[in-house]
Design an enzyme around this catalytic site. Sequence first.
Site, PDB file in Angstrom:
ATOM      1  N   GLU A 189       0.840  -1.290  -0.008  1.00  0.00           N
ATOM      2  CA  GLU A 189       0.067  -0.089  -0.100  1.00  0.00           C
ATOM      3  C   GLU A 189       0.857   1.210  -0.230  1.00  0.00           C
ATOM      4  OE1 GLU A 189      -4.112   0.088   0.292  1.00  0.00           O
ATOM      5  OE2 GLU A 189      -2.930  -1.025  -1.116  1.00  0.00           O
ATOM      6  N   THR A 243      -5.885   7.674  -6.774  1.00  0.00           N
ATOM      7  CA  THR A 243      -6.029   8.013  -5.391  1.00  0.00           C
ATOM      8  C   THR A 243      -4.944   9.249  -5.343  1.00  0.00           C
ATOM      9  OG1 THR A 243      -6.032   5.774  -4.790  1.00  0.00           O
ATOM     10  CG2 THR A 243      -5.024   7.224  -3.142  1.00  0.00           C
TER      11      THR A 243
END
Length: 375
Positions: A189, A243
């Site tokens: 991540e 994102t």
Amino acid sequence: MAASIKISPISRSSFDHHHSPIPTHPRFSTVRCSASHLSPQALTTLSAETLDPAPVLRSVKTFAPATVANLGPGFDFLGCAVDGPGDSITLSVDPDVAPGTLSISSISGAPKLSRNPLWNCAGIAAIATMRMLGVRSVGLSLSLEKGLPLGSGLGSSAASAAAAAVAVNALFGSTLTPNDLVLAGLESEKKVSGYHADNVGPAILGGFVLIRSYDPFEILQLDFPADRDLVFVLVSPEFEAPTKKMREALPAEVGMKDHIRNSSQAAALVAAVLQGNARVLGSALSSDGIVEPRRAPLIPGMAAVKMAAMEAGAFGCTISGAGPTVVAVIDEEEKGREIGDQMVEAFLVAGGLKAKATVAKLDRVGARVISSSNE
């Protein structure tokens, strides 16, 4: 030819696990562990005695579910897993792959993804897990099946990472804890969207989770009562919301009044989960006054979609993760389908976007093995 990466071991002793002083509760559990925030490349500089375990299986297939992060006011610290869509990993001991090496042999469902393990979410998480275990004597081949679209706001990267970490662990006897696996997923991540566990945490653990701390790492599982109904309406438009772009829209500073209000709503959301109160959960989920107002204008038709959901009877509605998927909450599947139809229509009329609605329940299991073989 498949890309591969040499694995350097890291001892599990580098991860200091200890019990939390917080009292346990039947709907609340916690584990803390300390870990340096090292990238897979940085971990190669560490040396320690390792077991170099032998695989107990020859191949394994795992699945990890989609996740909804933030849940409105819980930006970067609340998330949950939803039943239905997800990513799958098939991992095998491969004599044609050099010992201590991971190779990504194939990717389906997302042809643009890199097969270089250092630039692929599944590869990074698998490498981190292999290092925790100290795997050196066998080579592994990984195949990724993407069931989640990229940039959807449903934890696509986290699902790949979670499935990969669980696969490596299972192949070698499942000796790592779920929290070890969350840390491995966090390495992935960090490469994609930052060191945030609100997607990979629930992808591995299932249910609702709260990230209390990163140093030391502490993740809390929140148990929504099994005898209560909770339904998620996930509406995904044909639109990508990277994102990075969505994070750039966030305010640099937050006023005290907004901070207090959002903190109150986040606390109400946690209380609603533990109480099994879907109405309060939805109301709190809808009440983010900091992040959603900045991101909503970047998703065509978002305001109208939220209004349509609420008018159709949803308890609450907000952006899932960084978007563009929008999530509504209700307690009946049939009602959820009606709400989904109205949200899809609103996306088309107000945003000019085609969208797909999925009605799902809470995934209480998280990433799991779905098949294995010793042949």
